[in-house]
Design an enzyme around this catalytic site. Structure first.
Site, short mmCIF file in Angstrom:
data_model
loop_
_atom_site.label_atom_id
_atom_site.label_comp_id
_atom_site.label_asym_id
_atom_site.label_seq_id
_atom_site.Cartn_x
_atom_site.Cartn_y
_atom_site.Cartn_z
N GLY A 9 0.83 -1.21 0.00
CA GLY A 9 0.00 0.00 0.00
C GLY A 9 0.86 1.26 0.00
N THR A 96 -7.28 -1.96 8.52
CA THR A 96 -8.38 -2.40 9.37
C THR A 96 -9.34 -3.28 8.55
OG1 THR A 96 -9.46 -0.31 8.86
CG2 THR A 96 -8.26 -0.44 10.94
N HIS A 150 -14.67 9.54 10.55
CA HIS A 150 -13.52 9.41 9.66
C HIS A 150 -13.76 10.17 8.36
CE1 HIS A 150 -12.18 6.19 12.33
NE2 HIS A 150 -11.01 6.28 11.74
N HIS A 151 -12.66 10.31 7.60
CA HIS A 151 -12.72 10.94 6.27
C HIS A 151 -13.67 10.16 5.35
CE1 HIS A 151 -10.07 7.72 4.71
NE2 HIS A 151 -9.57 7.75 5.94
N LYS A 154 -12.92 6.52 3.67
CA LYS A 154 -12.68 5.28 4.42
C LYS A 154 -13.60 4.17 3.92
CE LYS A 154 -12.23 3.35 9.04
NZ LYS A 154 -11.05 2.55 8.67
P1 NAP Z 1 -5.48 4.61 0.77
O1 NAP Z 1 -4.90 5.96 0.64
O2 NAP Z 1 -6.73 4.28 0.01
O3 NAP Z 1 -4.33 3.56 0.35
C1 NAP Z 1 -4.59 2.20 0.15
C2 NAP Z 1 -3.36 1.58 -0.47
O4 NAP Z 1 -3.58 0.16 -0.61
C3 NAP Z 1 -3.00 2.09 -1.87
O5 NAP Z 1 -1.59 2.12 -1.96
C4 NAP Z 1 -3.57 1.01 -2.77
O6 NAP Z 1 -2.88 0.91 -3.99
C5 NAP Z 1 -3.23 -0.21 -1.93
N1 NAP Z 1 -3.99 -1.40 -2.33
C6 NAP Z 1 -5.27 -1.51 -2.74
N2 NAP Z 1 -5.57 -2.80 -2.98
C7 NAP Z 1 -4.45 -3.51 -2.70
C8 NAP Z 1 -4.10 -4.87 -2.79
N3 NAP Z 1 -5.00 -5.78 -3.22
N4 NAP Z 1 -2.84 -5.26 -2.43
C9 NAP Z 1 -1.95 -4.35 -2.02
N5 NAP Z 1 -2.20 -3.04 -1.94
C10 NAP Z 1 -3.44 -2.63 -2.28
O7 NAP Z 1 -5.79 4.25 2.28
P2 NAP Z 1 -5.06 4.78 3.62
O8 NAP Z 1 -5.73 5.99 4.13
O9 NAP Z 1 -3.59 4.79 3.39
O10 NAP Z 1 -5.43 3.59 4.63
C11 NAP Z 1 -5.00 2.26 4.40
C12 NAP Z 1 -5.55 1.37 5.50
O11 NAP Z 1 -4.96 1.76 6.75
C13 NAP Z 1 -7.07 1.44 5.73
O12 NAP Z 1 -7.55 0.16 6.06
C14 NAP Z 1 -7.21 2.36 6.93
O13 NAP Z 1 -8.38 2.11 7.67
C15 NAP Z 1 -5.99 1.95 7.71
N6 NAP Z 1 -5.49 2.93 8.69
C16 NAP Z 1 -5.01 2.43 9.84
C17 NAP Z 1 -4.48 3.26 10.78
C18 NAP Z 1 -3.90 2.67 12.03
O14 NAP Z 1 -3.44 3.43 12.89
N7 NAP Z 1 -3.91 1.36 12.17
C19 NAP Z 1 -4.43 4.65 10.55
C20 NAP Z 1 -4.94 5.13 9.35
C21 NAP Z 1 -5.45 4.27 8.40
P3 NAP Z 1 -3.45 1.61 -5.35
O15 NAP Z 1 -3.31 3.07 -5.13
O16 NAP Z 1 -2.53 1.06 -6.39
O17 NAP Z 1 -4.88 1.15 -5.49
#
Ligand code: NAP
Length: 259
Positions: A9, A96, A150-151, A154
């Protein structure tokens, strides 16, 4: 010895923050990135040109990295973590949306493969403390509801943090049913239900990640609230996880369990 890190990601909002964090740490080196849509050269993503980019999980070789950091999507995370564990790469998972059953299955795989890791629904210190305080308060205030905000982008609801908070509250509160006779005249207006604890999910532009836990008692109320205004707030927790990953011999759920 420098630890090799793969970021799943890496093109996403969190992945980009993780790149900056790992690049700033002496003992860790990014060797790979995984995302389905790779449009540019590594340097456009803040990576050195030696970093290998993958658009398919199955192309990542066995033991390609020591650590797999995952901030992807709820639909990909289970298979990603399974892949990491079975290829002997220790996972640090922020994504998540994993179900209890999936977490149990991954824990079993981690034991079988003898490789540790961490799944943390929230890497923010304020959220971890909120969950701890909510668990304590639940002993005295069994009437409780959770609002998470959340934004608008999500993908999963409720948030992993809200669900983790509800689970921690459920461990400590006496068996209880708030408002047992209520009738909903508009469907789902009272929110989701985890063991009698209502969870309300709000999605709005402008927000990042926020949670409020409201306890009500006789003639009094207690409200706990945390706000993550910037995704940078999660990076302290990710840094702690990187520093401690070597000491983990099984899959640990929750940042609070390694602090
Ligand atoms: P985001 O901006 O939408 O990024 C998602 C990433 O995942 C992108 O790089 C996307 O790639 C990639 N992706 C999509 N499908 C995939 C697959 N099958 N295999 C590998 N990579 C894939 O989301 P974000 O805001 O960064 O959040 C990501 C996750 O982290 C969410 O589940 C969010 O709830 C969680 N989160 C957790 C915390 C924590 O503290 N634990 C904090 C914030 C967010 P492409 O761009 O190529 O589609």
């Amino acid at each position: 010895m420098t630890k090799k890190v793969l970021i799943a990601g890496f093109t996403g909002a969190m992945g980009q923050k993780v790149i900056k964090l790992v690049n700033s740490l002496d003992d860790f080196e990014i060797v790979g990135g995984l995302s389905p849509e790779i449009k540019y050269e590594p340097k456009e993503y803040g990576l050195s040109n030696e970093v290998k980019l993958f658009n398919q999980r199955d192309a990542i070789p066995d033991q390609f990295a020591d650590i797999w950091i995952d901030f992807t999507t709820p639909s990909a995370v289970y298979e990603n973590v399974k892949y990491a564990l079975t290829h002997h790469i220790a996972p640090i998972v922020g994504t998540t949306g994993l179900t209890d059953r999936q977490e149990d299955e991954l824990s079993l795989i981690s034991k079988k493969e003898k490789i540790g890791g961490l799944i943390a629904p929230n890497f923010g210190m304020s959220a971890v403390l909120l969950m701890k305080f909510a668990k304590e308060a639940a002993k005295y205030f069994p009437d409780v509801e959770i609002i998470e905000m959340h934004h608008a982008d999500k993908k999963d609801a409720p948030s992993g943090t809200a669900l983790a908070t509800a689970k921690m509250i459920a461990q400590n509160r006496p068996p209880h049913q708030s408002a047992p006779d209520e009738v909903e005249t508009l469907s789902n207006v009272r929110g989701g239900d985890y063991q009698g604890i209502k969870i309300h999910s709000i999605r709005l532009p402008g927000y990042v990640a926020h949670e409020q836990v409201m306890f009500g008692g006789t003639g009094e109320a207690l409200t706990l609230r945390q706000d993550s205004f910037d995704r940078q707030s999660f990076m302290n927790g990710v840094k702690v996880a990187l520093e401690k990953i070597d000491t983990l011999h099984e899959l640990v759920i929750g940042l609070e369990n390694i602090l």
